[in-house]
Design a protein around this motif. Structure first.
Motif, PDB file in Angstrom:
ATOM      1  N   ILE A 172       0.844  -1.191   0.000  1.00  0.00           N
ATOM      2  CA  ILE A 172       0.000   0.000   0.000  1.00  0.00           C
ATOM      3  C   ILE A 172       0.883   1.247   0.000  1.00  0.00           C
ATOM      4  O   ILE A 172       1.686   1.448   0.900  1.00  0.00           O
ATOM      5  CB  ILE A 172      -0.942   0.014   1.219  1.00  0.00           C
ATOM      6  CG1 ILE A 172      -1.850  -1.216   1.179  1.00  0.00           C
ATOM      7  CG2 ILE A 172      -1.758   1.295   1.263  1.00  0.00           C
ATOM      8  CD1 ILE A 172      -2.680  -1.412   2.420  1.00  0.00           C
ATOM      9  N   PRO A 173       0.768   2.092  -1.033  1.00  0.00           N
ATOM     10  CA  PRO A 173       1.590   3.306  -1.086  1.00  0.00           C
ATOM     11  C   PRO A 173       1.299   4.250   0.081  1.00  0.00           C
ATOM     12  O   PRO A 173       0.184   4.274   0.613  1.00  0.00           O
ATOM     13  CB  PRO A 173       1.185   3.961  -2.400  1.00  0.00           C
ATOM     14  CG  PRO A 173       0.505   2.897  -3.187  1.00  0.00           C
ATOM     15  CD  PRO A 173      -0.087   1.948  -2.198  1.00  0.00           C
ATOM     16  N   ALA A 174       2.277   5.052   0.450  1.00  0.00           N
ATOM     17  CA  ALA A 174       2.138   5.998   1.561  1.00  0.00           C
ATOM     18  C   ALA A 174       1.083   7.059   1.276  1.00  0.00           C
ATOM     19  O   ALA A 174       0.575   7.685   2.196  1.00  0.00           O
ATOM     20  CB  ALA A 174       3.489   6.654   1.851  1.00  0.00           C
ATOM     21  N   THR A 175       0.730   7.266   0.013  1.00  0.00           N
ATOM     22  CA  THR A 175      -0.255   8.296  -0.338  1.00  0.00           C
ATOM     23  C   THR A 175      -1.691   7.883  -0.013  1.00  0.00           C
ATOM     24  O   THR A 175      -2.597   8.697  -0.116  1.00  0.00           O
ATOM     25  CB  THR A 175      -0.172   8.627  -1.836  1.00  0.00           C
ATOM     26  OG1 THR A 175      -0.384   7.423  -2.583  1.00  0.00           O
ATOM     27  CG2 THR A 175       1.161   9.235  -2.200  1.00  0.00           C
ATOM     28  N   VAL A 176      -1.901   6.630   0.360  1.00  0.00           N
ATOM     29  CA  VAL A 176      -3.259   6.149   0.658  1.00  0.00           C
ATOM     30  C   VAL A 176      -3.611   6.532   2.090  1.00  0.00           C
ATOM     31  O   VAL A 176      -3.035   6.032   3.045  1.00  0.00           O
ATOM     32  CB  VAL A 176      -3.372   4.624   0.459  1.00  0.00           C
ATOM     33  CG1 VAL A 176      -4.760   4.139   0.845  1.00  0.00           C
ATOM     34  CG2 VAL A 176      -3.063   4.258  -0.980  1.00  0.00           C
ATOM     35  N   THR A 177      -4.554   7.440   2.224  1.00  0.00           N
ATOM     36  CA  THR A 177      -5.013   7.878   3.548  1.00  0.00           C
ATOM     37  C   THR A 177      -6.162   6.989   4.013  1.00  0.00           C
ATOM     38  O   THR A 177      -6.760   6.253   3.215  1.00  0.00           O
ATOM     39  CB  THR A 177      -5.512   9.331   3.493  1.00  0.00           C
ATOM     40  OG1 THR A 177      -6.649   9.378   2.615  1.00  0.00           O
ATOM     41  CG2 THR A 177      -4.422  10.277   3.001  1.00  0.00           C
ATOM     42  N   ASP A 178      -6.498   7.084   5.288  1.00  0.00           N
ATOM     43  CA  ASP A 178      -7.656   6.347   5.794  1.00  0.00           C
ATOM     44  C   ASP A 178      -8.926   6.776   5.068  1.00  0.00           C
ATOM     45  O   ASP A 178      -9.757   5.947   4.724  1.00  0.00           O
ATOM     46  CB  ASP A 178      -7.832   6.578   7.303  1.00  0.00           C
ATOM     47  CG  ASP A 178      -6.842   5.781   8.133  1.00  0.00           C
ATOM     48  OD1 ASP A 178      -6.185   4.863   7.590  1.00  0.00           O
ATOM     49  OD2 ASP A 178      -6.728   6.067   9.341  1.00  0.00           O
TER      50      ASP A 178
END
Length: 90
Positions: free
Chosen positions: A17-23
């Motif tokens: 999961i890329p770091a750009t994926v927020t909750d």
């Protein structure tokens, strides 16, 4: 054994999961997947192998939604399915 008890599975999932994926994106994407997503498992060439696939099909005017999913998740491809079909993200 669940993923919570298996550190290897948990580490693998978080590494994908890329770091750009927020909750907030994750919750929104879960809803989109629930309504428009499709999971399939197809037998590969060998009887022992299977190929999982995930796809979202939307109308052509929803192209921006698929582009957002693809860029945020950093995975997948988009193509226009046929004259009477929708856009896909695989």
């Amino acid at each position: 054994m669940s993923d919570e008890q298996d550190p290897v599975a948990s580490a693998h999932v978080s590494a994908v999961i890329p770091a750009t994926v927020t909750d907030a994106f994750g919750h929104w994407f879960a809803g989109l997947t629930d309504g428009e997503g499709c999971f399939t498992i197809k037998k590969a060439h060998s009887e022992k192998n299977f190929a999982p696939r995930f796809a979202i099909k939307l109308r052509s005017d929803d192209h921006a939604i698929l582009a957002l999913c693809q860029s945020t998740l950093a995975i997948g491809s988009m193509h226009k399915a046929g004259a009477h079909s929708s856009n896909n993200v695989d």
